[in-house]
Scaffold this active site. Structure first.
Site, PDB file in Angstrom:
ATOM      1  N   HIS A 131     -50.147  76.965  -4.825  1.00 55.67           N
ATOM      2  CA  HIS A 131     -49.409  78.232  -4.720  1.00 55.67           C
ATOM      3  C   HIS A 131     -48.110  78.133  -5.512  1.00 55.67           C
ATOM      4  CE1 HIS A 131     -51.886  78.211  -1.068  1.00 55.67           C
ATOM      5  NE2 HIS A 131     -51.812  79.526  -1.093  1.00 55.67           N
ATOM      6  N   LYS A 157     -58.279  76.991  -5.313  1.00 58.70           N
ATOM      7  CA  LYS A 157     -57.542  78.212  -4.942  1.00 58.70           C
ATOM      8  C   LYS A 157     -56.217  78.196  -5.708  1.00 58.70           C
ATOM      9  CE  LYS A 157     -55.385  80.662  -1.071  1.00 58.70           C
ATOM     10  NZ  LYS A 157     -54.790  80.544   0.261  1.00 58.70           N
ATOM     11  N   LYS A 308     -44.110 108.792 -19.279  1.00 57.87           N
ATOM     12  CA  LYS A 308     -44.856 109.886 -19.918  1.00 57.87           C
ATOM     13  C   LYS A 308     -44.616 109.949 -21.429  1.00 57.87           C
ATOM     14  CE  LYS A 308     -45.380 112.698 -15.799  1.00 57.87           C
ATOM     15  NZ  LYS A 308     -45.162 113.932 -15.074  1.00 57.87           N
TER      16      LYS A 308
HETATM   17  P1  NAP Z   1     -37.435 112.846 -15.306  1.00 62.45           P
HETATM   18  O1  NAP Z   1     -38.094 112.919 -16.648  1.00 62.45           O
HETATM   19  O2  NAP Z   1     -36.834 111.564 -14.882  1.00 62.45           O
HETATM   20  O3  NAP Z   1     -36.302 114.005 -15.262  1.00 62.45           O
HETATM   21  C1  NAP Z   1     -35.479 114.156 -14.142  1.00 62.45           C
HETATM   22  C2  NAP Z   1     -34.570 115.379 -14.307  1.00 62.45           C
HETATM   23  O4  NAP Z   1     -33.809 115.485 -13.114  1.00 62.45           O
HETATM   24  C3  NAP Z   1     -33.580 115.256 -15.448  1.00 62.45           C
HETATM   25  O5  NAP Z   1     -33.336 116.518 -16.008  1.00 62.45           O
HETATM   26  C4  NAP Z   1     -32.329 114.742 -14.732  1.00 62.45           C
HETATM   27  O6  NAP Z   1     -31.138 115.103 -15.385  1.00 62.45           O
HETATM   28  C5  NAP Z   1     -32.420 115.487 -13.426  1.00 62.45           C
HETATM   29  N1  NAP Z   1     -31.682 114.838 -12.357  1.00 62.45           N
HETATM   30  C6  NAP Z   1     -32.092 113.755 -11.646  1.00 62.45           C
HETATM   31  N2  NAP Z   1     -31.166 113.435 -10.712  1.00 62.45           N
HETATM   32  C7  NAP Z   1     -30.167 114.342 -10.847  1.00 62.45           C
HETATM   33  C8  NAP Z   1     -28.937 114.550 -10.185  1.00 62.45           C
HETATM   34  N3  NAP Z   1     -28.560 113.749  -9.182  1.00 62.45           N
HETATM   35  N4  NAP Z   1     -28.157 115.558 -10.571  1.00 62.45           N
HETATM   36  C9  NAP Z   1     -28.533 116.372 -11.579  1.00 62.45           C
HETATM   37  N5  NAP Z   1     -29.678 116.236 -12.259  1.00 62.45           N
HETATM   38  C10 NAP Z   1     -30.496 115.229 -11.896  1.00 62.45           C
HETATM   39  O7  NAP Z   1     -38.457 113.239 -14.171  1.00 62.45           O
HETATM   40  P2  NAP Z   1     -39.711 114.231 -14.251  1.00 62.45           P
HETATM   41  O8  NAP Z   1     -40.939 113.485 -14.630  1.00 62.45           O
HETATM   42  O9  NAP Z   1     -39.345 115.408 -15.072  1.00 62.45           O
HETATM   43  O10 NAP Z   1     -39.845 114.638 -12.713  1.00 62.45           O
HETATM   44  C11 NAP Z   1     -38.889 115.490 -12.103  1.00 62.45           C
HETATM   45  C12 NAP Z   1     -39.348 115.880 -10.712  1.00 62.45           C
HETATM   46  O11 NAP Z   1     -40.555 116.611 -10.810  1.00 62.45           O
HETATM   47  C13 NAP Z   1     -39.709 114.670  -9.826  1.00 62.45           C
HETATM   48  O12 NAP Z   1     -38.636 114.358  -9.026  1.00 62.45           O
HETATM   49  C14 NAP Z   1     -40.892 115.132  -8.977  1.00 62.45           C
HETATM   50  O13 NAP Z   1     -40.475 115.465  -7.685  1.00 62.45           O
HETATM   51  C15 NAP Z   1     -41.343 116.378  -9.663  1.00 62.45           C
HETATM   52  N6  NAP Z   1     -42.744 116.232 -10.088  1.00 62.45           N
HETATM   53  C16 NAP Z   1     -43.644 117.089  -9.549  1.00 62.45           C
HETATM   54  C17 NAP Z   1     -44.945 117.036  -9.932  1.00 62.45           C
HETATM   55  C18 NAP Z   1     -45.925 117.957  -9.307  1.00 62.45           C
HETATM   56  O14 NAP Z   1     -47.104 117.899  -9.675  1.00 62.45           O
HETATM   57  N7  NAP Z   1     -45.502 118.825  -8.421  1.00 62.45           N
HETATM   58  C19 NAP Z   1     -45.376 116.108 -10.896  1.00 62.45           C
HETATM   59  C20 NAP Z   1     -44.423 115.232 -11.434  1.00 62.45           C
HETATM   60  C21 NAP Z   1     -43.112 115.319 -11.016  1.00 62.45           C
HETATM   61  P3  NAP Z   1     -30.529 114.206 -16.572  1.00 62.45           P
HETATM   62  O15 NAP Z   1     -31.244 114.635 -17.820  1.00 62.45           O
HETATM   63  O16 NAP Z   1     -29.094 114.542 -16.566  1.00 62.45           O
HETATM   64  O17 NAP Z   1     -30.815 112.767 -16.216  1.00 62.45           O
END
Ligand code: NAP
Length: 531
Positions: A131, A157, A308
């Site tokens: 291990h 193992k 992504k």
């Molecule tokens: P991401 O690429 O990391 O983008 C996050 C966004 O949130 C950025 O614009 C960021 O602003 C902003 N942000 C985060 N914390 C913040 C804060 N404290 N104050 C102000 N702005 C803040 O993430 P993403 O992939 O776009 O995902 C975003 C959200 O979408 C996730 O949290 C998730 O809940 C949701 N989501 C939903 C689905 C669905 O199918 N329903 C799928 C995927 C994700 P900055 O640019 O300033 O950093």
């Protein structure tokens, strides 16, 4: 054949009896009696536990007896002589296997004693284990050869901590290149996939705990997770693998959804959480590891935060086929590997979000023309949402914390940009939160104060955990129409499933898996939202 083995890590005989009963009813295929957990250890107590267990289970369930050295992860620091006495007595009492540390077996007098005991046992076999709780071994192949050279009849193992998912491939390669009875897997959250893939690669044993409290090694899954979540009973050499690449990923709902739907259509497919920590370099290394090992049988991936964009760049680099939409959005959330190893990339967030919006507002796509939309956030999800709304000719303003990111997205899709402060004057038919503000566990946060919302707005929160965020609660109180991120999540999962299988998933089963998954997570303190 792989044996799903439950360690019995009891303090005394009574506790051992209860744990053995629980292991049997949970469906254990082998037991490992971890005698180093027993308080006041004696050869007599071990003998009694084995005889009692054997009277209950007969020969249908083999028993491994281990008395682990503290240096190799043992619970209580018992002297080597007592530990060897226990193993010798275990053979006499009818244990099928004893597990002894390779590094102690190297010592000639220890080796001599164990060999004599084995020669006097009719069926007893030796597992020689190594291990490493800190990191991977330098050369697992050479280590395996050293173990089997020292004692040809031994079952080797080799178990080590994976500090990154990319560390798992040495273990998987070793299983692939060898055959027969050998135990090889990785510990830790990053090692999780190896514990499951062991069955596909015919490893001799994989370990599961009865529940999370009785786990005996980091990253050990429970038998319930193995059987219900990871389709243990249906895994075989031909099983095709899928998974969600992201970080964090431990609480992703995607394995529950896709595995339930695979089972529903009786597909020989398994979906795993793939924790790929780090940035583009680690993502690319992971993809190279997968694509250079077609024998692993990986056929497709969901991709989530933070990979992504890395996924898009990787597929471009490899001359893969990218759906034009994903290229335009600048993010990929689905990758398929075809039978020649070619890559295809898609983005199902776009359609998932658009379908949720149209259903939630009860309108057609044409009705989106000229509606005003306020999109908060400029990350991967915002890009997909903005692309969809822009294609439908909505008038979009993007509000984002980081000005440059927001301005870039606005320029890419020819829309307006405003800072978060300007939300105080927001006027929009449709307001969409694409940030993580309000996501579990920060459920008392909202991206926009209630007083800035207007009753005539439709409010869509892309967050799906919780299904009703504070933003949606407050919007409802004001009389706004609301759309939950859960609808988008379900839609994109259905689309991914169709890409993975060519078959439609049952929407009711997808919804049920999400609801049960969210309920389960709400009962855990360390929950986090990731797909
Ligand atoms: P991401 O690429 O990391 O983008 C996050 C966004 O949130 C950025 O614009 C960021 O602003 C902003 N942000 C985060 N914390 C913040 C804060 N404290 N104050 C102000 N702005 C803040 O993430 P993403 O992939 O776009 O995902 C975003 C959200 O979408 C996730 O949290 C998730 O809940 C949701 N989501 C939903 C689905 C669905 O199918 N329903 C799928 C995927 C994700 P900055 O640019 O300033 O950093």
């Amino acid at each position: 054949m792989t044996h799903l083995t439950i360690p019995i890590a009891a303090k005394n005989q009574d506790e051992a009896k209860l744990q053995i009963e629980a292991a049997l009813s949970a469906g254990a295929e082998m037991l490992e009696l971890r005698t180093d957990y027993l308080e006041n250890l004696s050869t007599d107590s071990v003998k009694k536990i084995i005889i009692d267990a054997k009277s209950e289970i007969g020969n249908r369930l083999p028993i491994i007896v281990t008395c682990r050295d503290k240096n190799q992860g043992g619970a209580i620091d018992y002297p080597l002589k007592l530990r060897m006495d226990v193993l010798v007595e275990a053979l006499k009492a009818g244990a099928e296997y004893i597990d002894f540390e390779y590094e102690n077996f190297i010592v000639p007098e220890n080796r001599g004693r164990i060999r004599v005991a084995l020669s006097q046992s009719l069926k007893g076999k030796l597992i020689l284990s190594a291990h490493n709780f800190a990191a991977k071994f330098e050369n697992v192949g050479a280590l395996l050869r050293r173990i089997t050279t020292l004692y040809t009849a031994a079952i080797p193992k080799i178990v080590y901590a994976a500090n990154h998912i990319n560390d798992c491939f040495d273990a998987l390669d070793l299983l692939h290149k060898t055959s027969g009875e050998r135990i090889v897997f990785c510990m830790g959250q990053a090692g999780l996939i190896s514990r499951v893939i062991v069955k596909k690669l015919d490893g001799f044993v994989t370990f599961a705990s009865i529940d999370s409290e009785t786990a005996t090694a980091p990253g050990q899954l429970t038998i319930e997770q193995f059987k219900n979540l990871y389709r243990y009973d249906s895994i075989n050499a031909a099983t095709e693998l899928y998974g969600v690449i992201g970080s964090p990923i431990a609480h992703s709902l995607s394995p529950a959804i896709h595995n339930a739907c695979f089972a529903d259509i009786d597909a020989n497919k398994l979906y795993l959480p793939l924790l790929v920590e780090g940035g583009a370099a680690e993502f690319e290394q992971f993809m190279r590891n997968i694509t250079s090992r077609p024998w692993l049988g990986f056929k497709g991936f969901s991709v989530t935060i933070p990979h992504k964009e890395n996924a898009l760049n990787y597929v471009i680099q490899k001359n893969g086929v990218i759906e034009p939409l994903a290229k335009r959005i600048g993010a990929v959330n689905t990758i398929l590997i075809d039978k020649n190893g070619g890559l295809k990339a898609y983005n199902t967030d776009y359609a998932g979000a658009m379908d949720a919006i149209l259903a939630g507002m009860d309108i057609t796509r044409g009705d989106l023309r000229n509606i005003t939309a306020a999109v908060i956030g400029a990350g991967g999800v915002a890009r997909a949402v903005v692309a969809g709304l822009s294609d439908a000719h909505a008038k979009i303003t993007i509000y984002n914390r980081t000005v440059k990111r927001g301005e870039t997205l606005a320029a890419d899709f020819d829309c307006d940009f405003a800072t978060l402060d300007e939300l105080s004057r927001v006027e929009a038919d449709l307001l969409i939160n694409c940030t993580s503000i309000g996501m579990h566990p920060n459920i008392n946060e909202t991206p926009i104060p209630k007083e800035y919302l207007k009753a005539n707005m439709t409010v869509f929160d892309t967050i799906y955990n919780p299904a009703e965020t504070l933003l949606l609660k407050q919007a409802k109180e004001l009389g706004c129409k609301t759309i939950s991120g859960m609808d988008m999540f379900l839609n994109q999962a259905l689309l991914q499933f169709k890409l993975f299988t060519g078959t439609d998933a049952d929407p009711a089963l997808v919804r049920k898996s999400v609801i049960e998954g969210l309920w389960d997570k709400d009962t855990r303190a360390d929950s986090a939202d990731s797909i």
